[in-house]
Structures are given as C-alpha cells and as structure tokens.
Design a protein around this motif. Sequence first.
Motif, PDB file in Angstrom:
ATOM      1  N   ALA A 282       0.832  -1.206   0.000  1.00 40.37           N
ATOM      2  CA  ALA A 282       0.000   0.000   0.000  1.00 40.37           C
ATOM      3  C   ALA A 282       0.866   1.255   0.000  1.00 40.37           C
ATOM      4  O   ALA A 282       0.598   2.214  -0.740  1.00 40.37           O
ATOM      5  N   GLU A 283       1.915   1.231   0.831  1.00 47.27           N
ATOM      6  CA  GLU A 283       2.823   2.391   0.874  1.00 47.27           C
ATOM      7  C   GLU A 283       3.525   2.585  -0.472  1.00 47.27           C
ATOM      8  O   GLU A 283       3.695   3.715  -0.937  1.00 47.27           O
ATOM      9  N   TRP A 284       3.923   1.464  -1.094  1.00 47.87           N
ATOM     10  CA  TRP A 284       4.585   1.585  -2.379  1.00 47.87           C
ATOM     11  C   TRP A 284       3.635   2.122  -3.451  1.00 47.87           C
ATOM     12  O   TRP A 284       4.017   2.957  -4.266  1.00 47.87           O
ATOM     13  N   ALA A 285       2.405   1.660  -3.457  1.00 49.56           N
ATOM     14  CA  ALA A 285       1.438   2.129  -4.450  1.00 49.56           C
ATOM     15  C   ALA A 285       1.271   3.641  -4.363  1.00 49.56           C
ATOM     16  O   ALA A 285       1.240   4.341  -5.390  1.00 49.56           O
ATOM     17  N   ALA A 286       1.170   4.156  -3.140  1.00 48.45           N
ATOM     18  CA  ALA A 286       1.033   5.601  -2.960  1.00 48.45           C
ATOM     19  C   ALA A 286       2.304   6.329  -3.384  1.00 48.45           C
ATOM     20  O   ALA A 286       2.250   7.380  -4.035  1.00 48.45           O
ATOM     21  N   GLU A 287       3.457   5.768  -3.019  1.00 46.53           N
ATOM     22  CA  GLU A 287       4.742   6.371  -3.389  1.00 46.53           C
ATOM     23  C   GLU A 287       4.909   6.406  -4.900  1.00 46.53           C
ATOM     24  O   GLU A 287       5.328   7.412  -5.474  1.00 46.53           O
ATOM     25  N   PHE A 288       4.578   5.301  -5.550  1.00 50.60           N
ATOM     26  CA  PHE A 288       4.757   5.221  -6.997  1.00 50.60           C
ATOM     27  C   PHE A 288       3.832   6.187  -7.722  1.00 50.60           C
ATOM     28  O   PHE A 288       4.245   6.845  -8.689  1.00 50.60           O
ATOM     29  N   ARG A 289       2.596   6.302  -7.259  1.00 56.16           N
ATOM     30  CA  ARG A 289       1.665   7.263  -7.887  1.00 56.16           C
ATOM     31  C   ARG A 289       2.208   8.684  -7.761  1.00 56.16           C
ATOM     32  O   ARG A 289       2.134   9.473  -8.720  1.00 56.16           O
ATOM     33  N   ALA A 290       2.763   9.000  -6.598  1.00 54.08           N
ATOM     34  CA  ALA A 290       3.283  10.353  -6.394  1.00 54.08           C
ATOM     35  C   ALA A 290       4.476  10.634  -7.300  1.00 54.08           C
ATOM     36  O   ALA A 290       4.586  11.721  -7.886  1.00 54.08           O
ATOM     37  N   VAL A 291       5.371   9.656  -7.439  1.00 54.53           N
ATOM     38  CA  VAL A 291       6.538   9.840  -8.311  1.00 54.53           C
ATOM     39  C   VAL A 291       6.101   9.956  -9.765  1.00 54.53           C
ATOM     40  O   VAL A 291       6.625  10.779 -10.528  1.00 54.53           O
ATOM     41  N   CYS A 292       5.136   9.135 -10.172  1.00 47.47           N
ATOM     42  CA  CYS A 292       4.627   9.216 -11.547  1.00 47.47           C
ATOM     43  C   CYS A 292       4.042  10.597 -11.817  1.00 47.47           C
ATOM     44  O   CYS A 292       4.250  11.174 -12.898  1.00 47.47           O
ATOM     45  N   LYS A 293       3.327  11.145 -10.846  1.00 48.82           N
ATOM     46  CA  LYS A 293       2.756  12.479 -11.010  1.00 48.82           C
ATOM     47  C   LYS A 293       3.848  13.527 -11.132  1.00 48.82           C
ATOM     48  O   LYS A 293       3.784  14.424 -11.988  1.00 48.82           O
ATOM     49  N   ASP A 294       4.882  13.417 -10.285  1.00 53.65           N
ATOM     50  CA  ASP A 294       5.982  14.387 -10.310  1.00 53.65           C
ATOM     51  C   ASP A 294       6.695  14.412 -11.659  1.00 53.65           C
ATOM     52  O   ASP A 294       7.081  15.476 -12.156  1.00 53.65           O
TER      53      ASP A 294
END
Length: 296
Positions: free
Chosen positions: A119-131
């Motif tokens: 779950a933490e990775w999914a949120a982290e990855f979405r944020a990096v993709c957005k950046d």
Amino acid sequence: LAGDGPTVGWQQLGQLVSVCGFVGNLDDWEVEYAYLCAEYDWDPARGIDEGQISDLLGDEEGSTYCNSDMLRLILLDLGSRHELVMALFRALSGGGRRLLREQQIRRYAELSGFKGGDAEWAAEFRAVCKDYGWSPSGAIDTRQFARLVNDKDGVAYHGDAELHEMLVALKYRPELASALFRLLAEPQSRRLGICELYLFAKLCGFDGDEESWLEEYLALSAAYGFDPTVGADITCFVRMLGDDHGSAYRTDVELHALLLEASANADVGPTSIASNDNSRRPSWATGGRRVSMQDR
C-alpha cells in the motif's frame, strides 16, 4: 574521453589503454601511440575520432580488442556516470529489455532504502509518476530513468559510489568482475600476478602446494595470453571468469559471493545502501520533498 572535442589525443587515449592493461609510463605510451598511428594510418597530431576508436577496440587481432561486456566494464572503470546509470537500468531490467516496469522501479526504491509494504509503495509510486509525468500503468525508458536517478532535488538521486554498490547488490557481472579485480590487483601495476591470482584461487577452493600453484599459474598465463612475469590485466581476468570450460569460471551468484568474501577478508566490505546517511537529501527512505513538474 574526448569531452566536447571531435577527437581523442594520445594522453586521453592513454586512460583507455591503461584500463585495458597497458603497462608503462607516459613516455612508453607515447611511443606505443606512434606505432598504433602507423599501423592504423592515423594522423598522430590530429588524434583519433569515434570511428577510429571503434576500429581499435573492435580489432580482434589487436591488443586492445574488447567485446561489449568489456567495453561496459571499461566505461564503469573510467567513471562514466552515464554508463553507470545505463548499467543500473540493464541490471534492473534483466538485460535486453528496453523498459522498466513498476516492480523493477520498486526494486530500485528498495535498494535506496524504501521499506514500506504494497500500500505504501502504491502511494509512493503514484506520487513519483505524477511528479515526473509518467503513466502509472505504463513503464519508463532509459531517458526517463536517467532523469529520475540524476535529479539531485528528487527522491531517487544517489552518488556514483552508491550506484556502484547497487550494481553489486544486483549481481551485475561487469561490476562484480571490476570490483573483485580492484580488490585483488596490485595497486601500482593494476595486474594480478602469481600472488594475487593465488588469493583468487584460494577463494575458489584451490588447496594445492606452491609447486602445484606455480604449474597452475603458468597454465593460466598460457591459456589467457598474459606474461607470467607481469600478471593478468582486467581483460584476461574477465576472460577467465567467463570461460565456462576453465577452472576460474564463476556464475554471477558465485562471483557475488567471492566478492563479499574477499571484501570481508580485506575488511573493506561494501556498505549497505539502506544504512547510508540520507539526512542531507530527499530519498525514498525518508519520504523527502518531491519536485513537481511545475517547479522545474
């Protein structure tokens, strides 16, 4: 080597051939360079261009012949940041793949210190993709990966030394061979002589006496074409490790284990990436500030 210029001069080329195993001082190399220019019909005053370097390294009959694995190793040894990043991409992708998927990017994050769950990775990855303007359902290519790794204001930046350690952890063969060679080789000559190769042989399980080792050493020098009075350069060492019919052959896993054992014996073992001090910069581990596309 050339910097912004179109050609490489004799001193710059000397950096390359020293990695390939040339033994001698600048005066010796200047004489050797003159011979090479005569052999390949180059203008010594002009230097050599990209095509001529390709001819030099691709000449299977020449003393500086290098296959693709050796070229990658040499670029790593010369300290090329670009090759270091591309090597990391290849190691994460498993070789010939042109894209990194989410799980492979997660592996890079874990090497950087990320310890969260799915779950933490999914949120982290979405944020990096957005950046970085990536599609969360897609994959990233070498250009996008280089931008991620080289962004000093982002969460994924690491210095060269840390990237080298990641390559060791990923069991990237050119890095393993280069690191083991540097650990074993005599510092001044950058060669593995009878004593240095004996240490390697002992790591591999050799248990013979001095007389039997001398016979083995001379057999290795004959098989791989190095002068036994000088020792093996890194190109010979790589050939030994890759010769699946020879006694020195080692798989990537075995080579990784040898490197760790040799590092421990020398008390200079590779440090853990995750244990590095991350307080000075954003990182996956600390959840540091991400720079959005609007900030760029």
